[in-house]
Design an enzyme around this catalytic site. Structure first.
Site, PDB file in Angstrom:
ATOM      1  N   LYS A 188      29.309  50.971  47.083  1.00 35.62           N
ATOM      2  CA  LYS A 188      29.662  49.870  47.983  1.00 35.62           C
ATOM      3  C   LYS A 188      30.744  49.011  47.338  1.00 35.62           C
ATOM      4  CE  LYS A 188      28.607  45.686  48.719  1.00 35.62           C
ATOM      5  NZ  LYS A 188      29.959  45.254  49.136  1.00 35.62           N
ATOM      6  N   GLU A 190      27.159  44.593  34.850  1.00 39.89           N
ATOM      7  CA  GLU A 190      28.378  44.114  34.179  1.00 39.89           C
ATOM      8  C   GLU A 190      28.756  42.807  34.848  1.00 39.89           C
ATOM      9  OE1 GLU A 190      29.665  45.176  31.578  1.00 39.89           O
ATOM     10  OE2 GLU A 190      28.853  47.201  31.399  1.00 39.89           O
ATOM     11  N   CYS A 221      36.783  39.726  33.945  1.00 39.90           N
ATOM     12  CA  CYS A 221      35.551  39.322  33.261  1.00 39.90           C
ATOM     13  C   CYS A 221      35.772  39.206  31.764  1.00 39.90           C
ATOM     14  CB  CYS A 221      34.468  40.345  33.535  1.00 39.90           C
ATOM     15  SG  CYS A 221      35.005  42.006  33.104  1.00 39.90           S
ATOM     16  N   GLU A 253      32.820  30.104  34.079  1.00 37.69           N
ATOM     17  CA  GLU A 253      33.855  31.105  34.356  1.00 37.69           C
ATOM     18  C   GLU A 253      34.720  30.608  35.513  1.00 37.69           C
ATOM     19  OE1 GLU A 253      32.635  34.881  36.168  1.00 37.69           O
ATOM     20  OE2 GLU A 253      33.871  35.922  34.681  1.00 37.69           O
TER      21      GLU A 253
HETATM   22  P1  NAD Z   1      30.396  39.284  43.484  1.00 37.84           P
HETATM   23  O1  NAD Z   1      29.145  39.249  42.707  1.00 37.84           O
HETATM   24  O2  NAD Z   1      30.634  38.235  44.503  1.00 37.84           O
HETATM   25  O3  NAD Z   1      30.523  40.669  44.273  1.00 37.84           O
HETATM   26  C1  NAD Z   1      30.468  41.920  43.623  1.00 37.84           C
HETATM   27  C2  NAD Z   1      29.935  42.947  44.602  1.00 37.84           C
HETATM   28  O4  NAD Z   1      28.599  42.584  44.954  1.00 37.84           O
HETATM   29  C3  NAD Z   1      30.704  43.044  45.902  1.00 37.84           C
HETATM   30  O5  NAD Z   1      30.736  44.400  46.320  1.00 37.84           O
HETATM   31  C4  NAD Z   1      29.874  42.196  46.845  1.00 37.84           C
HETATM   32  O6  NAD Z   1      30.021  42.573  48.196  1.00 37.84           O
HETATM   33  C5  NAD Z   1      28.468  42.486  46.346  1.00 37.84           C
HETATM   34  N1  NAD Z   1      27.500  41.423  46.615  1.00 37.84           N
HETATM   35  C6  NAD Z   1      27.721  40.107  46.832  1.00 37.84           C
HETATM   36  N2  NAD Z   1      26.556  39.457  47.037  1.00 37.84           N
HETATM   37  C7  NAD Z   1      25.580  40.384  46.933  1.00 37.84           C
HETATM   38  C8  NAD Z   1      24.159  40.331  47.025  1.00 37.84           C
HETATM   39  N3  NAD Z   1      23.501  39.190  47.269  1.00 37.84           N
HETATM   40  N4  NAD Z   1      23.473  41.481  46.846  1.00 37.84           N
HETATM   41  C9  NAD Z   1      24.105  42.631  46.572  1.00 37.84           C
HETATM   42  N5  NAD Z   1      25.449  42.748  46.486  1.00 37.84           N
HETATM   43  C10 NAD Z   1      26.170  41.636  46.658  1.00 37.84           C
HETATM   44  O7  NAD Z   1      31.563  39.351  42.398  1.00 37.84           O
HETATM   45  P2  NAD Z   1      33.137  39.387  42.688  1.00 37.84           P
HETATM   46  O8  NAD Z   1      33.535  38.008  43.106  1.00 37.84           O
HETATM   47  O9  NAD Z   1      33.494  40.550  43.549  1.00 37.84           O
HETATM   48  O10 NAD Z   1      33.697  39.722  41.259  1.00 37.84           O
HETATM   49  C11 NAD Z   1      33.981  38.741  40.316  1.00 37.84           C
HETATM   50  C12 NAD Z   1      32.880  38.658  39.288  1.00 37.84           C
HETATM   51  O11 NAD Z   1      32.667  39.952  38.722  1.00 37.84           O
HETATM   52  C13 NAD Z   1      33.205  37.760  38.114  1.00 37.84           C
HETATM   53  O12 NAD Z   1      32.068  37.005  37.755  1.00 37.84           O
HETATM   54  C14 NAD Z   1      33.541  38.737  37.001  1.00 37.84           C
HETATM   55  O13 NAD Z   1      33.375  38.230  35.715  1.00 37.84           O
HETATM   56  C15 NAD Z   1      32.635  39.868  37.304  1.00 37.84           C
HETATM   57  N6  NAD Z   1      33.136  41.115  36.730  1.00 37.84           N
HETATM   58  C16 NAD Z   1      32.493  41.633  35.635  1.00 37.84           C
HETATM   59  C17 NAD Z   1      32.984  42.787  35.044  1.00 37.84           C
HETATM   60  C18 NAD Z   1      32.305  43.377  33.845  1.00 37.84           C
HETATM   61  O14 NAD Z   1      32.514  44.557  33.583  1.00 37.84           O
HETATM   62  N7  NAD Z   1      31.488  42.653  33.107  1.00 37.84           N
HETATM   63  C19 NAD Z   1      34.114  43.417  35.558  1.00 37.84           C
HETATM   64  C20 NAD Z   1      34.738  42.869  36.680  1.00 37.84           C
HETATM   65  C21 NAD Z   1      34.222  41.706  37.258  1.00 37.84           C
END
Ligand code: NAD
Length: 485
Positions: free
Chosen positions: A176, A251, A285, A384
């Site tokens: 997804k 992650e 991240c 962050e």
């Molecule tokens: P997000 O958590 O908003 O969304 C990530 C994914 O989760 C999306 O596909 C979203 O549709 C889904 N999602 C959102 N709410 C959900 C829920 N309640 N249940 C299940 N799925 C849900 O994150 P984002 O804004 O897309 O990405 C940015 C964040 O990701 C930052 O905090 C960043 O640090 C982190 N990130 C971490 C890594 C790593 O490897 N550690 C890499 C990239 C990004």
């Protein structure tokens, strides 16, 4: 080959959502609509789970000789390379990341498929010595149906980091992608089909996180979640999967330190602090967003850092010379700007940036921003921001800086700059972070797929990449054979 797919991938076919619903995904390059994408609902999820389960249980994939599975992965890698320009342009148009970054990430994704193509048939179990009367050994078995949920900031690469090891291990999948940038994940689906991977092994369902994502976490047909995204979303998934003891890899976020001692090569450290802090417009991240500088060289370093930041080329992300593109959306811009205002209210000094760069109006551009004279207990130093904003904090001693660097809920990444290698190693050991680089802004970009990637504390659970990730897509089974019966 047309890589622009906008329907769901279920059981080897691109199909509309059962509800017929779609959502608009935008181009971060100009904030205009880019494509209408099928919006997966809960019925689509059920169909995808049935397909993935069937593809797993019938053994065509999970029971295939690992060397043969590896050939499919190698074919995927080759097809990614053959179409790297088209994938990268699609990535840039959707996410706003620079074409240079997108090309690097597409190349990194191909490397990940190649790596796991060659890894699975060398991923041995153990024999455990129990004497001549017994043969005891372990089997590595694929976990089953994996659901991967990915973020918008590294859409293609984050998908590859999960799909490649899961498929190598013999698992089947539902992916997804994030709604802001789903298009290259769908392109990966087309590539996987074209490479001849059996129907149902990889299913792709763009759709809303809150409903679809949460159902994924509780779906009884899914054996493991691998998630990349915000820490609070990861915590939700961990709770939702708890009753089923669902396997999970997380992650999550970061607020990583970049520690500069007085004896470091300050020019190199300043130039690389720009990449470490502002790469991908800070929407990373692993960004090093807390820069700690030894007091005696604080002003000197800050001047170099500001000068190097002035050199950065912002602009059209499709131009090869552009180093930083826009943020993903106007709401991300508002959030980033809100943090900069907060930092100034908390007592930081604006060394550079803090606004929309002049002449760049058509997208959510934000100038790389340095907040000087920060303290580690400020909110801008603790939370962050996920934009091109770093804080610069002075320190007096090695033990002070280690204590400050560790005083944060995250522990993903970290850099240390010093010519004293013993000190560099001491600090690397003392930092509670999953990844540390010494005298470099990091290995992850160049050789990343070879080494484990992930965080301590609230930055995550488990690791991606390397053989560590492969282990997390398998269960260990111990077999005890009594040879005297
Ligand atoms: P997000 O958590 O908003 O969304 C990530 C994914 O989760 C999306 O596909 C979203 O549709 C889904 N999602 C959102 N709410 C959900 C829920 N309640 N249940 C299940 N799925 C849900 O994150 P984002 O804004 O897309 O990405 C940015 C964040 O990701 C930052 O905090 C960043 O640090 C982190 N990130 C971490 C890594 C790593 O490897 N550690 C890499 C990239 C990004």
């Amino acid at each position: 080959m047309n890589l622009l797919r906008t329907e769901l991938l279920i059981d080897g076919q691109f199909v509309p959502a059962q509800s017929g619903q779609t959502f608009t995904t935008y181009s971060a390059c100009n904030l205009q609509p880019l494509a209408e994408v099928a919006k997966a609902g809960l019925q689509d999820l059920d169909r995808a789970v049935v397909a993935a389960r069937r593809a797993f249980e019938d053994g065509r994939w999970s029971g295939m000789q690992p060397t043969q599975r590896g050939r499919f992965l190698r074919e995927i890698a080759q097809r990614i390379r053959d179409q790297s320009r088209a994938i990268a342009e699609l990535e840039t148009r959707n996410s706003g990341k620079t074409i240079g970054n997108a090309l690097n990430e597409v190349d990194a994704a191909a490397n990940v498929f190649d790596y796991y193509a060659g890894a699975m048939d060398k991923f041995y179990g153990d024999t455990i010595p129990m004497g001549d009367a017994v043969l005891d050994f372990t089997l590595r078995e694929p976990i089953g149906v994996i659901a991967a949920i990915t973020p918008w900031n590294f859409p293609f690469m984050a998908a590859a980091w999960k799909v490649a090891p899961a498929l190598a291990a013999g698992c089947t999948m539902i992916l997804k992608p994030a709604s802001y940038s789903p298009l290259t994940a769908l392109a990966l689906g087309q590539i996987v089909i074209d490479a001849g991977v059996p129907a149902g092994v990889l299913n792709i369902l763009p759709g809303p996180g809150a409903t679809l994502g949460e159902r994924i976490a509780t779906h009884p047909g899914i054996d493991k979640i691998t998630f990349t995204g915000e820490t609070k979303t990861g915590a939700t998934l961990l709770k939702l999967g708890a009753d089923d003891i669902k396997r999970i890899t997380l992650e999550l976020g970061g607020k990583s330190p970049n520690i500069i001692f007085a004896d470091a090569d300050l020019e190199k450290a300043a130039v690389q602090a720009v990449k470490a802090g502002f790469g991908n417009a800070g929407q990373s991240c692993s960004a090093r967003t807390r820069v700690f500088v030894e007091r005696s060289v604080y002003d000197q370093f800050l001047a170099r850092f500001v000068a190097a930041t002035k050199e950065v080329k912002l602009g059209d992300p499709l131009q090869a010379s552009t180093e930083i593109g826009p943020l993903i959306s106007q709401s991300q811009w508002d959030s980033v700007h809100g943090y900069v205002q907060l930092g100034l209210a908390e007592g930081c000094t604006l060394a550079i940036g803090g606004a929309r760069p002049k002449g760049l109006d058509g997208a959510a551009f934000y100038a790389p921003t340095i907040l000087a004279n920060a303290r580690n207990d400020m909110r801008v130093a603790q939370e962050e921001i996920f934009g091109p904003v770093v804080v610069v904090i002075a320190f007096e001693t090695e033990s002070d800086v280690v204590a400050m660097a560790n005083d944060n809920i995250y522990g993903l990444n970290g850099s240390v700059w010093t010519r004293d290698i013993a000190r560099g190693l001491r600090v690397a050991r003392a930092l509670k972070s999953g990844m540390i680089s010494i005298n470099s802004h990091g290995s992850a970009s160049r050789y990343g797929y070879l080494a484990p990637f992930g965080g301590y504390k609230r930055s995550g659970l488990g690791r991606e990449l390397g053989l560590h990730a492969l282990a997390l897509y398998t269960e260990i089974k111990n077999v005890f054979v009594d040879l005297e019966n």
